[in-house]
Design a protein around this motif. Structure first.
Motif, short mmCIF file in Angstrom:
data_model
loop_
_atom_site.label_atom_id
_atom_site.label_comp_id
_atom_site.label_asym_id
_atom_site.label_seq_id
_atom_site.Cartn_x
_atom_site.Cartn_y
_atom_site.Cartn_z
N THR A 179 0.82 -1.21 0.00
CA THR A 179 0.00 0.00 0.00
C THR A 179 0.86 1.26 0.00
OG1 THR A 179 -1.71 1.23 1.20
CG2 THR A 179 -0.19 -0.07 2.54
N THR A 180 0.28 2.32 -0.52
CA THR A 180 0.96 3.62 -0.50
C THR A 180 0.76 4.33 0.84
OG1 THR A 180 -1.02 4.64 -1.48
CG2 THR A 180 0.75 3.95 -2.99
N ALA A 181 -0.05 3.76 1.72
CA ALA A 181 -0.29 4.38 3.03
C ALA A 181 0.91 4.16 3.95
CB ALA A 181 -1.54 3.79 3.67
N GLU A 182 1.18 5.17 4.77
CA GLU A 182 2.24 5.06 5.78
C GLU A 182 1.63 4.47 7.04
OE1 GLU A 182 5.42 5.76 5.60
OE2 GLU A 182 5.70 7.07 3.85
N LEU A 183 1.97 3.22 7.34
CA LEU A 183 1.43 2.53 8.51
C LEU A 183 2.55 2.21 9.49
CD1 LEU A 183 -0.93 0.00 6.68
CD2 LEU A 183 -1.55 2.21 7.67
N GLU A 184 2.22 2.17 10.75
CA GLU A 184 3.22 1.88 11.78
C GLU A 184 3.65 0.42 11.69
OE1 GLU A 184 3.83 2.13 16.65
OE2 GLU A 184 2.02 2.93 15.70
N ALA A 185 4.95 0.22 11.60
CA ALA A 185 5.48 -1.14 11.45
C ALA A 185 5.51 -1.87 12.78
CB ALA A 185 6.88 -1.10 10.86
N ASP A 186 5.41 -3.18 12.71
CA ASP A 186 5.49 -4.03 13.89
C ASP A 186 6.94 -4.45 14.15
OD1 ASP A 186 2.68 -4.58 14.81
OD2 ASP A 186 2.49 -5.14 12.70
N ALA A 187 7.19 -4.91 15.35
CA ALA A 187 8.52 -5.41 15.69
C ALA A 187 8.68 -6.82 15.14
CB ALA A 187 8.70 -5.43 17.21
N ALA A 188 9.88 -7.11 14.69
CA ALA A 188 10.17 -8.44 14.17
C ALA A 188 10.13 -9.48 15.29
CB ALA A 188 11.55 -8.45 13.51
N ASP A 189 9.77 -10.70 14.93
CA ASP A 189 9.78 -11.78 15.92
C ASP A 189 11.20 -12.29 16.09
OD1 ASP A 189 8.94 -13.66 17.72
OD2 ASP A 189 7.41 -14.53 16.42
N GLU A 190 11.44 -13.01 17.18
CA GLU A 190 12.74 -13.61 17.44
C GLU A 190 12.73 -15.08 17.05
OE1 GLU A 190 13.67 -13.05 21.52
OE2 GLU A 190 13.70 -10.86 21.41
N ASP A 191 13.92 -15.60 16.81
CA ASP A 191 14.07 -17.00 16.48
C ASP A 191 13.90 -17.83 17.76
OD1 ASP A 191 15.13 -19.59 15.93
OD2 ASP A 191 16.30 -18.78 14.28
N HIS A 192 12.97 -18.78 17.72
CA HIS A 192 12.70 -19.62 18.89
C HIS A 192 13.02 -21.09 18.61
CE1 HIS A 192 10.70 -16.36 21.09
NE2 HIS A 192 10.12 -16.04 19.94
N CYS A 193 13.87 -21.37 17.63
CA CYS A 193 14.24 -22.75 17.32
C CYS A 193 15.17 -23.34 18.39
CB CYS A 193 14.90 -22.83 15.95
SG CYS A 193 13.77 -22.66 14.56
N GLY A 194 16.02 -22.50 18.96
CA GLY A 194 16.96 -22.99 19.96
C GLY A 194 17.87 -24.06 19.38
N ARG A 195 18.08 -25.11 20.15
CA ARG A 195 18.97 -26.19 19.72
C ARG A 195 18.24 -27.24 18.89
NH1 ARG A 195 22.42 -27.48 25.28
NH2 ARG A 195 23.36 -25.40 25.51
N CYS A 196 16.96 -27.11 18.74
CA CYS A 196 16.17 -28.11 18.01
C CYS A 196 16.60 -28.18 16.54
CB CYS A 196 14.69 -27.76 18.10
SG CYS A 196 13.61 -28.91 17.19
N ASN A 197 16.80 -29.38 16.07
CA ASN A 197 17.08 -29.59 14.64
C ASN A 197 16.21 -30.71 14.08
OD1 ASN A 197 18.25 -31.79 15.85
ND2 ASN A 197 20.16 -31.72 14.67
N ALA A 198 15.02 -30.88 14.67
CA ALA A 198 14.11 -31.97 14.27
C ALA A 198 13.76 -31.90 12.79
CB ALA A 198 12.85 -31.94 15.12
N CYS A 199 13.56 -30.68 12.27
CA CYS A 199 13.17 -30.54 10.86
C CYS A 199 14.27 -31.02 9.93
CB CYS A 199 12.79 -29.10 10.56
SG CYS A 199 14.08 -27.88 10.90
N GLN A 200 15.50 -30.79 10.30
CA GLN A 200 16.61 -31.20 9.46
C GLN A 200 16.79 -32.72 9.46
OE1 GLN A 200 19.22 -28.15 11.50
NE2 GLN A 200 20.08 -28.10 9.45
#
Length: 383
Positions: A179-200
């Motif tokens: 959009t061409t509207a100026e809207l207030e941006a949100d804060a980015a989320d943090e990575d919460h994967c930690g040591r988990c590598n189950a997907c890999q």
């Protein structure tokens, strides 16, 4: 100042309410220049050749890297997520060797159509409310949706490179409204994967050379959907009965325990696509394929590529009743199908019967199919 703040709050409340009304569960706002690290990551991905034959990623890489290049007038990007969480473990079908495993997202209507229609409805209301221009995008446009969604606070890109949300796990369809509207941006989320590598470790083909990196050339979703040629010989057995896409890295994510099944039935699995019989799929001609997958994203890859996938699954099934259905495809007009049939039969037939079949088809003219026979016969001789 207070008036501007109040107006922004009312606009945000309106956005969230209208988004929920049309079916979006996650909403966030991001600036067009928020993904400054994404271009370098994209170039590294392309330089490593991890995109395989997906040349379109390279052709429009500049637009992907900078949303402002795609639309110079954009001032804000609204990222939206729609839950498609399944009501079952999609990995359970892997134990049913005579059945095909279809990725959850493709077990009903094409989500591009569903999400885009809802985006247009929401965008129209926002344009009137904000007195601004809008454009909507869903997946097929050169938009780096996952990095933008992360910066918009919708979640984070997990080690499987897909977006993970604390409420919906790995099950979100993404769409965007520029959009061409100026809207207030949100804060980015943090990575919460930690040591988990189950997907890999869950990936059958080892498609992750490192955390947060994907080599598409080894990814079953790429191999069964984007890949137009034969599936590499060394990966066929690992594919199992996955005939369209793969959910393993998504389904194993621990954050899914917080996810709920999609509230709307539009993404509930069609009974005939939850675990279709390989024998029925092998019988499909082009008309039957189009009829079965009308409105489904599977229709996009066409009958020949789909049958290639089904034949590989048949070869992994150890089901002798599939020999006759597979044999019929040795005379298929498409060499990709014929080649896959050769491999499937080499896995399903007794040695002498297969050798006799190879002699019978010794007049094969396509070099790729001849190669399949030449590889398969010595392998059977050594078995």
């Amino acid at each position: 100042m207070a008036g501007a703040s109040g107006k922004a709050a009312r606009s945000r409340s309106f956005l969230e309410a209208e988004a929920r009304a049309v079916g979006f569960e996650a909403v966030g706002i991001v600036r067009p220049d928020a993904i400054r690290q994404a271009p370098a990551r994209l170039q590294a991905f392309l330089a490593d050749g991890h995109h395989g034959s997906m040349d379109w990623l390279e052709v429009r890489s500049s637009e992907r890297a900078d949303p402002g290049t795609l639309w110079p007038d954009v001032r804000s990007i609204i990222m939206l997520g729609m839950n498609y969480g399944p009501d079952h473990d999609p990995r359970a079908v892997h134990a049913q060797k005579d059945r095909g495993a279809i990725s959850v997202y493709a077990q009903n209507r094409d989500y591009h159509d569903v999400v885009k229609g809802k985006l247009k409805t929401l965008a129209g209301k926002l344009a009137a409310r904000l007195d601004a221009d809008v454009k909507v995008f869903v997946d097929t446009a050169p938009v780096m949706e996952k990095p933008l969604a992360e910066k918009a606070g919708l979640g984070w890109q997990g080690k499987h490179t897909n977006l993970v949300n604390r409420r919906f796990g790995s099950w979100l369809f993404l769409g965007s409204i520029f959009t061409t509207a100026e809207l207030e941006a949100d804060a980015a989320d943090e990575d919460h994967c930690g040591r988990c590598n189950a997907c890999q470790t869950a990936c059958p083909t080892n498609a992750f050379p490192a955390p947060y990196r994907l080599d598409a050339r080894r990814c079953i979703s790429y191999l069964t959907i984007e890949n137009k040629g034969p599936i590499p010989l060394e990966l066929r057995e690992k594919i199992g009965n996955r005939i369209y896409g793969c959910d393993d890295c998504l389904a194993v994510c621990p954050w899914n325990k917080f996810a709920q099944q999609a509230a709307e039935l539009k993404f509930a699995a069609r009974p005939d696509l939850r675990a279709p019989r390989l024998a029925d799929l092998l019988a499909l001609d082009d008309a039957g394929f189009r009829a079965l997958f009308s409105g489904s994203p599977i229709k996009r890859i066409g009958r020949d590529r789909f049958l290639r996938n089904v034949l590989v699954a048949a070869g992994n099934s150890a089901d002798g009743s599939l020999v006759v259905p597979c044999q019929k495809h040795l005379s298929d007009p498409n060499p990709i199908v014929r080649g896959a049939a050769v491999w499937a039969l080499s896995r399903l037939m007794e040695r002498g019967a297969f050798r006799h079949l190879a002699q019978k088809h010794g007049n094969e003219t396509d070099p790729s199919v001849r190669s399949e026979w030449q590889v398969a016969v010595p392998v059977m001789e050594e078995a």
